[in-house]
Scaffold this motif. Structure first.
Motif, PDB file in Angstrom:
ATOM      1  N   THR A  54      38.163  54.757  35.455  1.00 53.91           N
ATOM      2  CA  THR A  54      39.417  54.714  34.701  1.00 53.91           C
ATOM      3  C   THR A  54      39.211  53.988  33.379  1.00 53.91           C
ATOM      4  O   THR A  54      39.520  54.494  32.317  1.00 53.91           O
ATOM      5  N   ASN A 165      35.399  51.717  37.177  1.00 54.34           N
ATOM      6  CA  ASN A 165      36.574  50.948  37.588  1.00 54.34           C
ATOM      7  C   ASN A 165      37.658  51.946  37.973  1.00 54.34           C
ATOM      8  O   ASN A 165      37.743  53.026  37.403  1.00 54.34           O
ATOM      9  N   SER A 167      41.747  52.366  38.316  1.00 60.09           N
ATOM     10  CA  SER A 167      43.092  51.817  38.177  1.00 60.09           C
ATOM     11  C   SER A 167      44.064  52.949  37.912  1.00 60.09           C
ATOM     12  O   SER A 167      43.668  54.116  37.860  1.00 60.09           O
ATOM     13  N   TYR A 168      45.328  52.617  37.764  1.00 59.30           N
ATOM     14  CA  TYR A 168      46.365  53.646  37.648  1.00 59.30           C
ATOM     15  C   TYR A 168      46.358  54.278  36.259  1.00 59.30           C
ATOM     16  O   TYR A 168      46.549  53.592  35.264  1.00 59.30           O
ATOM     17  N   LEU A 178      45.495  54.348  44.471  1.00 63.08           N
ATOM     18  CA  LEU A 178      44.133  54.077  44.015  1.00 63.08           C
ATOM     19  C   LEU A 178      43.127  54.844  44.862  1.00 63.08           C
ATOM     20  O   LEU A 178      42.098  55.313  44.363  1.00 63.08           O
ATOM     21  N   GLN A 201      36.039  47.080  44.451  1.00 68.78           N
ATOM     22  CA  GLN A 201      37.491  46.925  44.585  1.00 68.78           C
ATOM     23  C   GLN A 201      37.854  47.227  46.036  1.00 68.78           C
ATOM     24  O   GLN A 201      37.602  48.324  46.536  1.00 68.78           O
ATOM     25  N   ALA A 326      45.517  48.642  33.557  1.00 69.58           N
ATOM     26  CA  ALA A 326      44.320  47.794  33.663  1.00 69.58           C
ATOM     27  C   ALA A 326      43.799  47.417  32.275  1.00 69.58           C
ATOM     28  O   ALA A 326      43.390  46.277  32.042  1.00 69.58           O
TER      29      ALA A 326
END
Length: 431
Positions: A54, A165, A167-168, A178, A201, A326
């Motif tokens: 992301t 990474n 994230s939204y 997620l 994560q 993020a």
């Protein structure tokens, strides 16, 4: 057609996600495979590293490209979107693809464009692959556009996959959790091809582990391979001291200095170092000296821009392309380490972002200059200002980015800080 006419043709004839949004996103790889097939499958004619995530995938791509380049390899780099010139997307050893190639490729593919009807991104991917194949690069670093599984770049079989990474972002296309988003990004993990995950994560760790197991792909969680013992931001450099995890008290500190100054680059760098380790084991000659030099000069070697980039002094003016939850969280965290009298934020967003959620992250004490980039997807500056005022953010709206930026410069004292962020397209208007 000249270069500008060629670009006009591409923008007018092909749906472009950055301009129109989801309607340009294709939910299969058919068009890309068809284009590549007509070109003789260039994607099979060079070695590659595939990068998804992301946030952080652009920085990671540029860092890896800089390292291979510095180590003496002819290195292709494909990234998106561009900031100023379309050709930023396709580079070899930091040099942008020539205008003549863009023109000739488009002319050659006009019949295919008419018959297949690809999106702008699908055609751009095919263009990059053709250029890298014809130029016989030693390796190409390929950044996904959106997601992974159905991304047009996902027709390559790389030497290594990297996922940075989760994230939204782009939930209307990639899923609302997620876990769902990670599932889409995990789609770049190929049978028997090692994968590096830059950041462990908890919510999504198992998604990657299970996919890697299913594909018999060795998996490396970078932040479990490195321990950061020193982390210091000084001037235009970020300095890190790392040791391999579990190496004991007598381990030699690996010192890294990089010209990418966002504190958030620490996690990206761990991912890059793990990727280098995997590639070294596979026989690529990437000496530590080349790695260290490359990381000190990423911007110069690859042309990377817009990542916590200082664009002016007195007042200090910083541009960052962070644009989702993020990304803005990282920017706000970075601001905590800055010393200034007053903060001025020039910002604008595209309509399909969760703007209400993102606005709650911004510091209420700043003065805001709400604006919009010149593209159909841009959120109207008055609507943005209204949403921001409801969240307690104070400021005015401006119809163009230049007007917003000029207003910020007029109101700022020389000890203040001006931050430009919210989307690639806002930053592009300033640079």
């Amino acid at each position: 057609m000249n270069y500008q006419q060629t670009l006009d043709y591409l923008y007018e004839h092909l749906p472009m996600f950055t301009r129109v949004g989801a309607s340009a996103f294709r939910k299969d790889l058919h068009n890309t495979l068809e284009l590549c097939n007509q070109l003789g499958n260039p994607q099979q004619q060079f070695k590659s590293i595939h990068i998804a995530g992301t946030n952080g995938k652009g920085s990671t791509s540029h860092m890896l490209a800089a390292i291979f380049q510095q180590a003496g390899y002819k290195t292709g780099l494909y990234t998106s979107p561009h900031l100023k010139d379309f050709r930023e997307r396709i580079r070899i050893n930091g040099e942008m693809v020539p205008e003549s190639f863009v023109i000739e490729f488009t002319e050659q593919l006009k019949p295919s464009i008419e018959s297949i009807g690809p999106s702008f991104f699908e055609l751009t991917v095919a263009m990059a692959f053709q250029y890298f194949a014809l130029e016989q690069v030693d390796i190409a670093i390929i950044e996904t556009g959106l997601g992974g599984r159905l991304d047009s770049t996902n027709v390559i079989t790389p030497e290594l996959s990297v996922i940075t990474n989760i994230s939204y972002d782009h939930m209307h296309m990639l899923g609302n959790t997620l876990t769902e988003i990670a599932g889409e990004k995990a789609g770049i993990i190929k049978a028997g091809v090692p994968v590096v995950i830059s950041e462990t994560q908890t919510e999504v760790q198992s998604v990657f582990a299970e996919k890697a197991t299913a594909m018999k792909a060795a998996i490396h969680f970078a932040d479990k391979e490195w321990l950061v013992q020193e982390n210091e931001l000084s001037g235009n450099h970020l300095q890190l001291g790392l040791v391999p995890h579990g190496s004991g008290d007598n381990a030699t500190l690996r010192r890294i200095r990089t010209d990418l100054t966002g504190g958030y680059q620490t996690r990206n760098i761990m991912g890059v170092l793990s990727a280098v380790k995997v590639m070294q084991k596979a026989g690529w000659e990437l000496p530590e000296a080349a790695v260290n030099t490359a990381l000190q000069h990423v911007k110069k070697l690859t042309g990377l821009r817009g990542r916590w980039e200082t664009i002016a002094h007195h007042p200090l003016t910083i541009a960052d392309v962070g644009h989702n939850e993020a990304g803005i969280t990282e920017i706000v965290e970075q601001l905590r380490h800055m010393v200034y009298r007053q903060l001025h934020i020039v910002t604008g967003f595209v309509k399909d972002k969760e703007v209400d959620k993102v606005l709650t992250l911004f510091p209420p004490a700043a003065t805001y200059y709400f604006t919009k980039a010149p593209l159909p997807r841009a959120m109207d500056e008055k609507e943005l200002a209204e949403k921001a005022h409801a969240k307690g953010l104070k400021g005015h709206d401006y119809p163009t980015v230049q007007q917003a930026y000029m207003a910020a410069k007029q109101h700022a004292h020389e000890d203040d800080l001006i931050l430009v962020c919210g989307s690639f397209f806002i930053v592009a208007e300033i640079l």
